[in-house]
Design a protein around this motif. Sequence first.
Motif, short mmCIF file in Angstrom:
data_model
loop_
_atom_site.label_atom_id
_atom_site.label_comp_id
_atom_site.label_asym_id
_atom_site.label_seq_id
_atom_site.Cartn_x
_atom_site.Cartn_y
_atom_site.Cartn_z
N GLN A 170 0.83 -1.21 0.00
CA GLN A 170 0.00 0.00 0.00
C GLN A 170 0.86 1.25 0.00
O GLN A 170 0.53 2.24 -0.66
CB GLN A 170 -0.91 0.00 1.22
N ALA A 229 -7.92 -1.62 2.24
CA ALA A 229 -6.92 -0.56 2.14
C ALA A 229 -7.67 0.77 2.21
O ALA A 229 -7.86 1.45 1.22
CB ALA A 229 -6.12 -0.68 0.85
N GLY A 270 -3.95 -1.47 6.94
CA GLY A 270 -4.55 -0.60 5.94
C GLY A 270 -5.13 0.69 6.48
O GLY A 270 -5.55 1.53 5.70
#
Lengths: 113, 165
Positions: free
Chosen positions: A72, B51, B126
Amino acid sequence: MLLAASSIQVGSEQLDVSWFLLLGAALFVLGAIGVLIRRNPLVMLICIELMLNAVNLTLVAFSRQLNNREGQLFALMTMTVAAAEAVVGLAILVDIFRVRDLEDVDDLSELKG
Amino acid sequence: MGAATLVFWIATLVALAGGLGVVLFKEPIRNVLSLVLVMLSLAVLFLLLSAQFVFAVQVIVYAGAVMVLFLFVITLLGPVREQGTVRLPWQIFISAVVIAAFAGFLVAMLRGVSYRTPDAADPIFGSVQSIGVGLFTDYLFPFELTSILLLVAAVGAIYLSRGAR
Protein backbone atom coordinates in the motif's frame (compact mmCIF):
# COMPACT_ATOMS: atom_id res chain seq x y z
CA MET A 1 -9.10 -21.89 -12.55
CA LEU A 2 -6.53 -19.90 -14.46
CA LEU A 3 -4.25 -18.95 -11.58
CA ALA A 4 -3.20 -20.40 -8.27
CA ALA A 5 -5.98 -19.52 -5.86
CA SER A 6 -5.46 -17.77 -2.55
CA SER A 7 -8.55 -16.64 -0.74
CA ILE A 8 -8.79 -13.67 1.59
CA GLN A 9 -11.43 -13.04 4.21
CA VAL A 10 -13.79 -10.12 3.50
CA GLY A 11 -16.32 -9.85 6.27
CA SER A 12 -17.79 -13.34 6.50
CA GLU A 13 -16.95 -14.24 2.90
CA GLN A 14 -13.94 -15.52 0.99
CA LEU A 15 -12.66 -13.68 -2.07
CA ASP A 16 -9.94 -14.94 -4.36
CA VAL A 17 -6.90 -12.66 -4.79
CA SER A 18 -6.16 -14.07 -8.25
CA TRP A 19 -9.26 -12.34 -9.70
CA PHE A 20 -7.87 -9.01 -8.56
CA LEU A 21 -4.56 -9.85 -10.23
CA LEU A 22 -6.30 -10.82 -13.47
CA LEU A 23 -8.33 -7.61 -13.45
CA GLY A 24 -5.12 -5.63 -12.95
CA ALA A 25 -3.49 -7.44 -15.89
CA ALA A 26 -6.55 -6.83 -18.11
CA LEU A 27 -6.63 -3.12 -17.32
CA PHE A 28 -2.88 -2.84 -17.93
CA VAL A 29 -3.25 -4.52 -21.33
CA LEU A 30 -6.15 -2.19 -22.20
CA GLY A 31 -3.96 0.81 -21.36
CA ALA A 32 -1.13 -0.59 -23.49
CA ILE A 33 -3.54 -1.06 -26.42
CA GLY A 34 -4.61 2.55 -26.03
CA VAL A 35 -1.03 3.84 -26.08
CA LEU A 36 -0.30 1.77 -29.19
CA ILE A 37 -3.32 2.60 -31.36
CA ARG A 38 -4.47 6.07 -30.30
CA ARG A 39 -2.94 9.13 -31.94
CA ASN A 40 -4.05 11.95 -29.69
CA PRO A 41 -1.25 12.68 -27.17
CA LEU A 42 -3.80 13.59 -24.49
CA VAL A 43 -5.51 10.21 -24.84
CA MET A 44 -2.13 8.49 -24.67
CA LEU A 45 -1.48 10.23 -21.32
CA ILE A 46 -4.90 9.05 -20.11
CA CYS A 47 -4.03 5.48 -21.11
CA ILE A 48 -0.75 5.70 -19.18
CA GLU A 49 -2.78 6.73 -16.12
CA LEU A 50 -4.95 3.64 -16.68
CA MET A 51 -1.84 1.42 -16.69
CA LEU A 52 -0.55 3.02 -13.47
CA ASN A 53 -3.92 2.36 -11.82
CA ALA A 54 -3.81 -1.28 -12.86
CA VAL A 55 -0.39 -1.61 -11.23
CA ASN A 56 -1.79 -0.03 -8.06
CA LEU A 57 -4.54 -2.64 -7.93
CA THR A 58 -1.95 -5.43 -8.20
CA LEU A 59 0.20 -3.88 -5.47
CA VAL A 60 -2.73 -3.51 -3.06
CA ALA A 61 -3.98 -7.04 -3.82
CA PHE A 62 -0.58 -8.57 -2.98
CA SER A 63 -0.35 -6.33 0.07
CA ARG A 64 -3.66 -7.72 1.33
CA GLN A 65 -2.72 -11.31 0.56
CA LEU A 66 0.56 -11.02 2.47
CA ASN A 67 -0.86 -8.86 5.29
CA ASN A 68 1.99 -6.54 4.50
CA ARG A 69 1.61 -2.77 4.37
CA GLU A 70 4.57 -2.15 2.03
CA GLY A 71 2.37 -2.76 -1.02
CA GLN A 72 0.00 0.00 0.00
CA LEU A 73 2.87 2.38 0.72
CA PHE A 74 4.28 1.70 -2.71
CA ALA A 75 0.83 2.26 -4.27
CA LEU A 76 0.84 5.71 -2.62
CA MET A 77 4.29 6.41 -4.11
CA THR A 78 2.94 5.34 -7.52
CA MET A 79 0.09 7.81 -7.16
CA THR A 80 2.58 10.59 -6.41
CA VAL A 81 4.64 9.72 -9.47
CA ALA A 82 1.47 9.54 -11.59
CA ALA A 83 0.40 12.98 -10.41
CA ALA A 84 3.83 14.45 -11.20
CA GLU A 85 3.82 12.75 -14.62
CA ALA A 86 0.34 14.07 -15.43
CA VAL A 87 1.27 17.62 -14.41
CA VAL A 88 4.45 17.77 -16.48
CA GLY A 89 2.93 15.95 -19.46
CA LEU A 90 -0.09 18.22 -19.57
CA ALA A 91 2.10 21.33 -19.22
CA ILE A 92 4.17 20.20 -22.21
CA LEU A 93 0.99 19.53 -24.21
CA VAL A 94 -0.48 22.96 -23.42
CA ASP A 95 2.82 24.56 -24.40
CA ILE A 96 2.85 22.72 -27.75
CA PHE A 97 -0.80 23.50 -28.47
CA ARG A 98 -0.14 27.19 -27.88
CA VAL A 99 2.28 27.21 -30.82
CA ARG A 100 0.45 24.91 -33.20
CA ASP A 101 -2.63 22.82 -33.68
CA LEU A 102 -1.73 19.21 -33.11
CA GLU A 103 -3.77 16.31 -34.41
CA ASP A 104 -1.33 13.48 -34.05
CA VAL A 105 1.76 12.72 -31.97
CA ASP A 106 3.58 12.09 -35.25
CA ASP A 107 3.22 15.81 -36.04
CA LEU A 108 6.03 16.29 -33.51
CA SER A 109 8.54 14.19 -35.42
CA GLU A 110 10.61 17.02 -36.88
CA LEU A 111 12.94 17.05 -33.87
CA LYS A 112 14.32 13.64 -34.78
CA GLY A 113 17.85 13.57 -36.09
CA MET B 1 -23.43 -15.24 -3.55
CA GLY B 2 -22.72 -12.88 -0.69
CA ALA B 3 -22.63 -9.12 -0.66
CA ALA B 4 -18.83 -8.80 -0.92
CA THR B 5 -18.67 -11.13 -3.93
CA LEU B 6 -21.47 -9.21 -5.62
CA VAL B 7 -19.74 -5.87 -4.99
CA PHE B 8 -16.50 -7.31 -6.35
CA TRP B 9 -18.04 -8.49 -9.62
CA ILE B 10 -19.99 -5.26 -10.17
CA ALA B 11 -16.84 -3.17 -9.58
CA THR B 12 -14.85 -5.46 -11.88
CA LEU B 13 -17.35 -5.19 -14.72
CA VAL B 14 -17.59 -1.41 -14.31
CA ALA B 15 -13.78 -1.15 -14.33
CA LEU B 16 -13.49 -3.22 -17.50
CA ALA B 17 -16.25 -1.23 -19.22
CA GLY B 18 -14.50 2.00 -18.23
CA GLY B 19 -11.19 0.65 -19.54
CA LEU B 20 -12.79 -0.15 -22.88
CA GLY B 21 -14.27 3.35 -22.91
CA VAL B 22 -10.83 4.87 -22.30
CA VAL B 23 -9.48 3.09 -25.37
CA LEU B 24 -12.47 3.35 -27.71
CA PHE B 25 -14.17 6.74 -27.26
CA LYS B 26 -13.18 9.35 -29.81
CA GLU B 27 -13.81 12.50 -27.78
CA PRO B 28 -11.13 13.09 -25.10
CA ILE B 29 -13.73 14.25 -22.58
CA ARG B 30 -15.37 10.81 -22.70
CA ASN B 31 -11.98 9.14 -22.29
CA VAL B 32 -11.38 11.13 -19.12
CA LEU B 33 -14.83 10.42 -17.70
CA SER B 34 -14.34 6.69 -18.43
CA LEU B 35 -11.05 6.84 -16.56
CA VAL B 36 -12.84 8.45 -13.60
CA LEU B 37 -15.24 5.48 -13.71
CA VAL B 38 -12.30 3.04 -13.64
CA MET B 39 -10.70 4.90 -10.73
CA LEU B 40 -13.88 4.92 -8.65
CA SER B 41 -14.49 1.21 -9.20
CA LEU B 42 -10.84 0.50 -8.33
CA ALA B 43 -11.40 2.53 -5.17
CA VAL B 44 -14.26 0.15 -4.27
CA LEU B 45 -11.90 -2.79 -4.85
CA PHE B 46 -9.29 -1.15 -2.59
CA LEU B 47 -11.94 -1.00 0.11
CA LEU B 48 -12.66 -4.71 -0.38
CA LEU B 49 -8.91 -5.32 0.04
CA SER B 50 -9.15 -3.39 3.37
CA ALA B 51 -6.92 -0.56 2.14
CA GLN B 52 -9.00 2.32 3.56
CA PHE B 53 -6.31 4.96 3.29
CA VAL B 54 -5.43 4.10 -0.32
CA PHE B 55 -9.17 4.21 -1.04
CA ALA B 56 -9.47 7.74 0.32
CA VAL B 57 -6.37 8.92 -1.54
CA GLN B 58 -7.63 7.32 -4.75
CA VAL B 59 -10.98 9.12 -4.54
CA ILE B 60 -9.71 12.51 -3.34
CA VAL B 61 -6.34 12.89 -5.07
CA TYR B 62 -6.70 10.75 -8.17
CA ALA B 63 -10.36 10.87 -9.21
CA GLY B 64 -10.67 14.33 -7.66
CA ALA B 65 -7.54 16.32 -8.39
CA VAL B 66 -5.63 14.64 -11.23
CA MET B 67 -8.71 14.00 -13.35
CA VAL B 68 -9.94 17.58 -12.84
CA LEU B 69 -6.54 18.67 -14.16
CA PHE B 70 -7.14 16.57 -17.29
CA LEU B 71 -10.61 18.10 -17.68
CA PHE B 72 -9.15 21.61 -17.35
CA VAL B 73 -6.64 20.92 -20.10
CA ILE B 74 -9.34 19.47 -22.39
CA THR B 75 -11.57 22.51 -21.94
CA LEU B 76 -8.53 24.74 -22.45
CA LEU B 77 -7.50 23.07 -25.70
CA GLY B 78 -10.97 22.63 -27.12
CA PRO B 79 -11.95 19.66 -29.26
CA VAL B 80 -9.03 17.87 -30.85
CA ARG B 81 -9.76 16.14 -34.12
CA GLU B 82 -8.25 12.71 -34.25
CA GLN B 83 -7.56 11.05 -37.56
CA GLY B 84 -8.17 7.32 -38.03
CA THR B 85 -6.26 4.85 -35.96
CA VAL B 86 -3.85 3.75 -38.70
CA ARG B 87 -0.76 5.91 -38.97
CA LEU B 88 1.80 3.40 -40.23
CA PRO B 89 1.32 0.50 -42.59
CA TRP B 90 0.88 -2.70 -40.58
CA GLN B 91 0.42 -0.74 -37.38
CA ILE B 92 -2.76 -2.53 -36.28
CA PHE B 93 -1.20 -5.90 -37.08
CA ILE B 94 2.05 -5.14 -35.24
CA SER B 95 0.15 -3.70 -32.27
CA ALA B 96 -2.02 -6.80 -32.10
CA VAL B 97 1.04 -9.08 -32.14
CA VAL B 98 2.80 -7.03 -29.45
CA ILE B 99 -0.31 -6.90 -27.28
CA ALA B 100 -1.00 -10.62 -27.65
CA ALA B 101 2.60 -11.45 -26.73
CA PHE B 102 2.48 -9.06 -23.78
CA ALA B 103 -0.85 -10.38 -22.50
CA GLY B 104 0.40 -13.95 -22.83
CA PHE B 105 3.53 -12.99 -20.93
CA LEU B 106 1.49 -11.38 -18.14
CA VAL B 107 -0.81 -14.39 -17.78
CA ALA B 108 2.12 -16.81 -17.85
CA MET B 109 3.84 -14.74 -15.16
CA LEU B 110 0.70 -14.67 -13.01
CA ARG B 111 0.24 -18.42 -13.44
CA GLY B 112 3.70 -18.87 -11.96
CA VAL B 113 2.79 -16.92 -8.85
CA SER B 114 3.05 -18.99 -5.71
CA TYR B 115 1.80 -17.21 -2.65
CA ARG B 116 4.04 -16.91 0.35
CA THR B 117 2.47 -17.55 3.73
CA PRO B 118 0.96 -14.29 4.96
CA ASP B 119 2.63 -12.32 7.68
CA ALA B 120 1.02 -12.28 11.11
CA ALA B 121 -2.41 -10.65 11.05
CA ASP B 122 -2.28 -6.93 11.77
CA PRO B 123 -5.38 -5.56 13.53
CA ILE B 124 -4.88 -2.06 12.12
CA PHE B 125 -3.96 -3.26 8.60
CA GLY B 126 -4.55 -0.60 5.94
CA SER B 127 -5.74 2.08 8.35
CA VAL B 128 -4.42 5.64 8.42
CA GLN B 129 -2.49 4.72 11.55
CA SER B 130 -0.72 1.79 9.92
CA ILE B 131 0.15 3.75 6.75
CA GLY B 132 1.26 6.78 8.77
CA VAL B 133 3.57 4.72 10.97
CA GLY B 134 5.06 3.16 7.84
CA LEU B 135 5.55 6.49 6.08
CA PHE B 136 7.22 8.20 9.03
CA THR B 137 9.43 5.38 10.29
CA ASP B 138 10.68 2.75 7.84
CA TYR B 139 9.89 4.72 4.68
CA LEU B 140 10.70 8.26 5.80
CA PHE B 141 13.42 8.73 3.18
CA PRO B 142 11.31 7.73 0.12
CA PHE B 143 8.47 9.79 1.57
CA GLU B 144 10.67 12.90 1.71
CA LEU B 145 11.94 12.14 -1.81
CA THR B 146 8.36 12.25 -3.13
CA SER B 147 8.01 15.76 -1.73
CA ILE B 148 11.08 16.79 -3.74
CA LEU B 149 9.59 15.06 -6.80
CA LEU B 150 6.34 17.00 -6.42
CA LEU B 151 8.25 20.26 -5.98
CA VAL B 152 10.27 19.60 -9.14
CA ALA B 153 7.08 18.74 -11.06
CA ALA B 154 5.36 21.93 -9.88
CA VAL B 155 8.36 24.10 -10.79
CA GLY B 156 8.60 22.38 -14.18
CA ALA B 157 4.90 22.88 -14.91
CA ILE B 158 5.10 26.57 -14.00
CA TYR B 159 8.20 27.00 -16.16
CA LEU B 160 6.56 25.28 -19.14
CA SER B 161 3.35 27.27 -18.92
CA ARG B 162 4.77 30.69 -18.13
CA GLY B 163 3.51 32.24 -21.39
CA ALA B 164 5.41 34.82 -23.46
CA ARG B 165 9.17 34.61 -23.13
